[in-house]
Design an enzyme around this catalytic site. Structure first.
Site, mmCIF file in Angstrom:
data_model
loop_
_atom_site.group_PDB
_atom_site.id
_atom_site.type_symbol
_atom_site.label_atom_id
_atom_site.label_comp_id
_atom_site.label_asym_id
_atom_site.label_seq_id
_atom_site.Cartn_x
_atom_site.Cartn_y
_atom_site.Cartn_z
ATOM 1 N N HIS A 149 -18.081 86.853 94.770
ATOM 2 C CA HIS A 149 -17.838 87.751 93.541
ATOM 3 C C HIS A 149 -18.995 88.666 93.301
ATOM 4 C CE1 HIS A 149 -14.253 85.680 91.197
ATOM 5 N NE2 HIS A 149 -14.332 85.439 92.687
ATOM 6 N N HIS A 182 -10.320 79.815 100.317
ATOM 7 C CA HIS A 182 -9.463 79.002 99.517
ATOM 8 C C HIS A 182 -9.416 77.471 100.239
ATOM 9 C CE1 HIS A 182 -7.172 81.919 96.984
ATOM 10 N NE2 HIS A 182 -8.572 81.771 96.816
#
Length: 736
Positions: A103, A265
């Protein structure tokens, strides 16, 4: 009880009144009163006055002395040292730190180079309080002991990126490499993140659903896309469109997109144990002072661990959330997935079979098991034909998948670091990648003063005008962006596609100029026994020669600094599509503006000056000088307020401020203005909004008045040359 209620009401009323009073007593900016006034704030950001470090501090030197392996070992210890105040999922902070690093870097966008890992901007508002960064304040606090230990030898920006790598390596993944070199910022960037005034809203698309302007994220406060689906609609194919658009605007192709989503993920879990509206407090920027920068305080259950509420989605994708495997892809393609809701009420997907109900371990209770989950954006990888083909090939070839994720992760974290010459540390990959905008290393002696003088003479005798030389040098160097350190004169990509085709560069005339400069270069290099000159250097030298000529004609002898050492890139080293985003839709310095611009001409000038890392006075001097030199992109006379074009004088400012001239809009034109003699009514000048803003904006007028003074001409020439040289060497990290 009644008295307590009254007292509570009175205290609350007093607090609200006090808060309102404080708000009313705060100074208001000019933009508050006049929202359409030109805002010069971007050119004052990141002042040295914000930086507490000594002016002689050299971060690169400090980083190179750092024992990087020792730092990595310290990070590794933190990964499995779970803290009571924020327990680690599965006893390992690795997935948490991967999200933090992702992020931090994921705000990067190609269209203007803003965002990214550089500067450590995740530490500041607004990014530290974006909904998509929920609870990452805790991740950075977990790293504080390491940052405190090593101090200024490693920036927050470098530490965050390094921690992401160490986290991956600790979970069995082989990373592609790591480079330091990201100096910390000391104040928030001023960035246009979107038109919305509320988080998680979307007012940024055109009628076809495409993102407008430079934006890459699909909603305010998101890094990429809404995991539930566009606007909360759990449609995998629509989600695939958003994914491709958003990630594509962050420099990722389809293979990199699939590798990043699947690889990312593979680790960790999503957190939606409770309903955020019922349990979670305000973000860090809105939290009480006693929270000390923490936000999203959870008042339900323990507030952390099994009760953690972040995105509102809940669960893990794989059966081994702290190990690198292909299980994400295995699960994605093995099961049929159906929609369900998390405990927080968010739409997500689970297998349609009970046999999968106990595959995934609980993050905190070893007696519990769960079904794997997927987001709508995960299902999009399976449903979109192109994404699916890539994912299936990765599943069949795990080594290919691992390398693709490693390279995509490296690109994600290094895209805004600039050229390889800025890379620091002993883990820099040897492979040169085309997205790094490679330039050959210097492989010959550079020209000396005598050579430079001879070349200047040859250039000035070539028949090329001052305007030709100045415009070509400017076109080459002004492609630079200080946001991601791309572009610039080094490499001479002005001679390559796509830059030699850009409308702002007047392609036909540019080709003629470059052809003559190429001949001068070849002639010199053929005769010279040792020293060589590149086209990149000669273009910049041509600009210097032209300016010195114009200065001499003004009656002064100022010299323009020139440092050789640039090299020429090849077309094979140049990704045409990647460089396409560097094209200027407006360049106020050359009085160029196209309909593709998303801001007004004056606002686009400020944006361009910001990308070139210029101050307000530097921008002003450059515009005035370029007008005196008659260096408009289209060869027009707009803003050329002088009777001696091509001579570097302060005439632009003198005549702009001349009260004998009255300005009015040109009939049937919204983009041009005419200046008439007040007495005779004779047309004297024509101008663009960019020209006239230096007389209408009070701050710019003040600087214009400074340069228009009778005793300021030499100061103006000195300042113009200094600002010009700054633009010419913005990308010369080898000499900084």
């Amino acid at each position: 009880m009644f008295k307590k209620t009254i007292l509570s009401f009175v205290i609350s009323a007093v607090m609200v009144t006090a808060a309102s009073a404080v708000e009313n007593e705060q100074p208001k900016s000019n933009q508050f009163w006049w929202p359409n006034q030109l805002d010069l704030t971007p050119l004052r950001n990141h002042s040295d006055e914000s930086n507490p470090q000594n002016s002689n501090f050299d971060y690169a030197e400090a980083f190179e002395k750092l024992d990087l392996e020792a730092v990595k070992k310290d990070i590794d210890k933190v990964l499995t040292n779970s803290q009571d105040w924020w327990p680690a999922d599965y006893g390992h902070y690795g997935p948490f730190f991967i999200r933090m690093a992702w992020h931090a870097a994921g705000t990067y966008r190609t269209h203007d180079g803003r965002g990214g890992a550089g500067g450590g901007q995740q530490r500041f508002d607004p990014l530290n309080s974006w909904p998509d960064n929920v609870n990452l304040d805790k991740a950075r606090r977990l790293l504080w002991p390491i940052k405190q230990k090593y101090g200024q030898s490693i920036s927050w920006a470098d530490l965050i990126a390094l921690t992401g790598n160490v986290a991956l390596e600790s979970m069995g993944f082989k990373t592609y490499g790591y480079a330091g070199g990201r100096e910390d910022d000391w104040e928030p960037d001023l960035v246009y993140w979107g038109p919305e005034s509320k988080f998680l809203t979307d007012e940024r698309r055109d009628k076809k659903g495409k993102l407008k302007g430079p934006l890459a994220a699909v909603e305010m406060g998101l890094i990429y896309v809404n995991p539930v689906g566009p606007h909360g609609n759990p449609d995998p194919l629509l989600a695939a469109n958003d994914i491709r658009m958003s990630f594509g605007r962050m420099a990722m192709n389809d293979e990199e997109i699939v590798a990043l989503i699947a690889g990312g993920h593979t680790f960790g879990k999503a957190h939606g144990a409770k309903k955020p509206t019922e349990c979670v407090g305000p973000e860090p920027a809105a939290a009480a002072v006693e929270e000390q920068g923490f936000g999203w305080k959870n008042r339900c259950g323990t507030g952390s661990g099994a009760d953690t509420t972040s995105s509102g989605l809940e669960g893990a994708w794989t059966i081994t959330p702290t190990q690198w495997t292909t299980n994400y892809l295995d699960n994605l393609f093995t099961f049929n997935w159906v929609k369900t809701k998390s405990p927080a009420g968010a739409i997500q997907w689970i297998p349609d079979t009970d046999t999968a109900a106990n595959l995934v371990p609980d993050a905190h209770d070893p007696t519990k098991r769960h079904a794997p989950i997927m987001f709508t954006t995960d299902i999009a990888i399976k449903e979109d034909p192109k994404f699916r083909a890539i994912a299936e090939s990765f599943r069949k070839s795990p080594d290919k998948y691992e390398l693709a994720f490693a390279k995509a992760w490296f690109k994600l974290n290094h895209r805004d670091l600039g050229p390889r010459s800025r890379y620091l540390g002993n883990e820099v990959p040897k492979e040169v990648l085309v997205w790094q905008d490679p330039i050959p290393e210097l492989n010959h002696p550079v020209v000396n003063d005598a050579d430079i003088a001879k070349l200047k003479s040859e250039i000035l005798k070539s028949g090329l005008s001052v305007q030709d030389l100045v415009l070509t040098a400017w076109a080459s160097a002004s492609s630079y962006r200080g946001t991601d350190m791309r572009g610039g004169a080094n490499g001479a990509r002005i001679n390559l596609s796509p830059q030699n085709e850009w409308q702002v560069n007047n392609p036909k005339q540019l080709a003629k100029v470059l052809n003559k400069l190429e001949k001068i270069k070849d002639k010199f290099n053929k005769k010279s026994k040792k020293a060589k000159i590149s086209l990149a250097d000669l273009i910049v030298l041509g600009g210097a020669a032209a300016i010195e000529k114009s200065v001499k004609e003004a009656g002064f002898n100022n010299k323009v600094p020139f440092t050789p050492g640039r090299m020429d890139a090849s077309q094979a080293m140049t990704d045409v599509a990647s460089f396409g985003v560097l094209e200027s839709t407006a360049d106020g310095f050359r009085n160029y503006y196209s309909d593709e611009s998303n801001l007004s001409p004056a606002q686009m000038l400020i944006d361009k000056a910001d990308l070139l890392t210029l101050t307000v006075p530097e921008m002003t001097a450059l515009v005035g000088g370029m007008r005196a030199l008659s260096a408009n992109a289209d060869g027009s006379n707009h803003g050329v307020f002088t009777d001696q074009p091509g001579v570097l004088s302060n005439d632009f400012f003198v005549n702009l401020l001349d009260m004998s001239v009255k300005w009015s809009k040109k009939p049937k034109s919204e983009a041009l203005y005419e200046g008439y003699d007040r007495k005779t009514g004779k047309l004297k000048w024509t101008a663009t909004p960019v020209d006239l803003v230096f007389g209408s904006n009070t701050e710019l007028r003040a600087i214009s008045e400074f340069y228009a003074s009778k005793n300021a001409e030499e100061q103006f020439i000195t300042d113009f040359i200094a600002a010009w040289h700054k633009v010419m060497v913005n990308d010369r990290f080898d000499i900084k």
